[in-house]
Write a protein that holds these residues in place. Structure first.
Motif, PDB file in Angstrom:
ATOM      1  N   ALA A  16      93.203  50.389  53.358  1.00  0.00           N
ATOM      2  CA  ALA A  16      93.839  51.704  53.287  1.00  0.00           C
ATOM      3  C   ALA A  16      92.993  52.669  52.470  1.00  0.00           C
ATOM      4  CB  ALA A  16      95.231  51.578  52.673  1.00  0.00           C
ATOM      5  N   GLY A  17      92.418  52.173  51.384  1.00  0.00           N
ATOM      6  CA  GLY A  17      91.624  53.026  50.514  1.00  0.00           C
ATOM      7  C   GLY A  17      90.324  53.505  51.122  1.00  0.00           C
ATOM      8  N   GLN A  18      89.998  52.994  52.304  1.00  0.00           N
ATOM      9  CA  GLN A  18      88.763  53.397  52.982  1.00  0.00           C
ATOM     10  C   GLN A  18      89.011  54.371  54.127  1.00  0.00           C
ATOM     11  OE1 GLN A  18      87.433  49.520  54.212  1.00  0.00           O
ATOM     12  NE2 GLN A  18      86.710  48.932  52.165  1.00  0.00           N
ATOM     13  N   GLN A  19      90.268  54.719  54.365  1.00  0.00           N
ATOM     14  CA  GLN A  19      90.617  55.500  55.550  1.00  0.00           C
ATOM     15  C   GLN A  19      90.585  57.012  55.282  1.00  0.00           C
ATOM     16  OE1 GLN A  19      90.883  53.729  58.354  1.00  0.00           O
ATOM     17  NE2 GLN A  19      90.542  51.992  56.965  1.00  0.00           N
ATOM     18  N   THR A  20      89.951  57.730  56.183  1.00  0.00           N
ATOM     19  CA  THR A  20      89.914  59.194  56.107  1.00  0.00           C
ATOM     20  C   THR A  20      90.761  59.843  57.200  1.00  0.00           C
ATOM     21  OG1 THR A  20      87.908  59.219  57.470  1.00  0.00           O
ATOM     22  CG2 THR A  20      87.613  59.184  55.073  1.00  0.00           C
ATOM     23  N   TRP A  85      95.783  50.903  45.740  1.00  0.00           N
ATOM     24  CA  TRP A  85      96.457  50.189  44.664  1.00  0.00           C
ATOM     25  C   TRP A  85      97.924  50.615  44.605  1.00  0.00           C
ATOM     26  CZ3 TRP A  85      98.699  53.494  41.167  1.00  0.00           C
ATOM     27  CH2 TRP A  85      98.190  54.800  41.140  1.00  0.00           C
ATOM     28  N   LEU A  86      98.728  49.808  43.928  1.00  0.00           N
ATOM     29  CA  LEU A  86     100.121  50.146  43.646  1.00  0.00           C
ATOM     30  C   LEU A  86     100.466  49.624  42.259  1.00  0.00           C
ATOM     31  CD1 LEU A  86     102.131  49.322  46.907  1.00  0.00           C
ATOM     32  CD2 LEU A  86     101.801  51.584  45.888  1.00  0.00           C
ATOM     33  N   SER A  87     101.339  50.335  41.564  1.00  0.00           N
ATOM     34  CA  SER A  87     101.762  49.852  40.252  1.00  0.00           C
ATOM     35  C   SER A  87     103.148  50.377  39.934  1.00  0.00           C
ATOM     36  CB  SER A  87     100.777  50.291  39.162  1.00  0.00           C
ATOM     37  OG  SER A  87     100.818  51.697  38.976  1.00  0.00           O
ATOM     38  N   ILE A  88     103.783  49.702  38.987  1.00  0.00           N
ATOM     39  CA  ILE A  88     105.067  50.151  38.465  1.00  0.00           C
ATOM     40  C   ILE A  88     104.988  50.063  36.950  1.00  0.00           C
ATOM     41  CG2 ILE A  88     106.079  47.845  38.712  1.00  0.00           C
ATOM     42  CD1 ILE A  88     108.775  49.253  39.185  1.00  0.00           C
TER      43      ILE A  88
END
Length: 230
Positions: A16-20, A85-88
């Motif tokens: 996902a982090g590579q998608q434009t 990334w994801l965080s809480i």
């Protein structure tokens, strides 16, 4: 039905982090819901249900978590449209724009160099100058509570190390005895305890109860830090 993360969660976030292309997520919505967003929301809701009665002064974010699409004004031209990334972060609400309280943290960080995976953490991250001095002063005056916590068998069963040494001052901080027995702690620029999870722990159905037990121990640390700050 409880959901769980899988072996597809971390690779999906990396991809996902590579998608434009802003339409990429829509084309992969089913995978995103099943392996990323669904389990993440389930984690957050179950943590809140298990822990909030014992820490009613903490805020447990639920709304909006699990989203990876970047706001339009955060997307650099030609850059990625999604987070990798994801965080809480769970803590007492802060009444200052410039300071945050000690927190409980769960992060899925497959591309953060010092972690490259999933971490559970607690403590004071990015303290302000006044906060840093208050915690250092508390440690300098009497660090027995912190030593007792880190030596406690129940705490050590969850966390093998004490404060993380991610950021350390190159010299003793001004105003503190350079020969203080806890100078290793006084030189810290943040007061965190961090544990990296294995892939097996991350994808286990026992993840949430394990994180609940981790957070119960980290609340003990946070309470000492909160007292130092007040």
């Amino acid at each position: 039905m409880d959901m769980k993360f899988s072996s597809r969660t971390l690779p999906f976030l990396t991809e996902a982090g590579q998608q434009t292309d802003p339409n990429w997520l829509e084309q992969n919505q089913a995978t995103y819901e099943a392996h990323v967003r669904g389990p993440f929301i389930d984690l957050a809701e179950r943590l809140k249900a298990a822990l909030q009665p014992s820490v009613p002064d903490y805020h447990f974010p639920i709304k909006g978590i699990g989203r990876i699409k970047r706001a339009t004004h955060h997307v650099v031209s030609g850059g990625p449209c999604f987070k990798d990334w994801l965080s809480i972060s769970i803590s007492k609400p802060s009444y200052s724009r410039f300071e945050r309280n000690p927190h409980l943290f769960f992060g899925i960080l497959p591309n953060i160099p010092q972690y490259m995976g999933v971490v559970v953490a607690g403590g004071l991250f990015m303290p302000s100058g006044p906060q840093l001095r208050k915690v250092r002063s508390a440690i300098a005056q009497d660090a027995r509570l912190f030593h007792a916590l880190f030596d406690d068998p129940t705490f050590k069963a969850r966390f093998k190390t004490n404060f993380s040494r991610e950021e350390v001052a190159s010299r003793p901080p001004r105003g503190f005895d350079p020969d203080h027995p806890d100078m290793d702690w006084l030189r810290l620029k943040k007061f965190l305890v961090v544990k990296k999870l294995t892939n097996a722990e991350f994808t286990s159905r026992d993840l949430v109860p394990a994180v609940v037990e981790d957070f119960k121990q980290l609340v003990r640390l946070n309470r000492f830090l909160e007292n130092a700050l007040t």
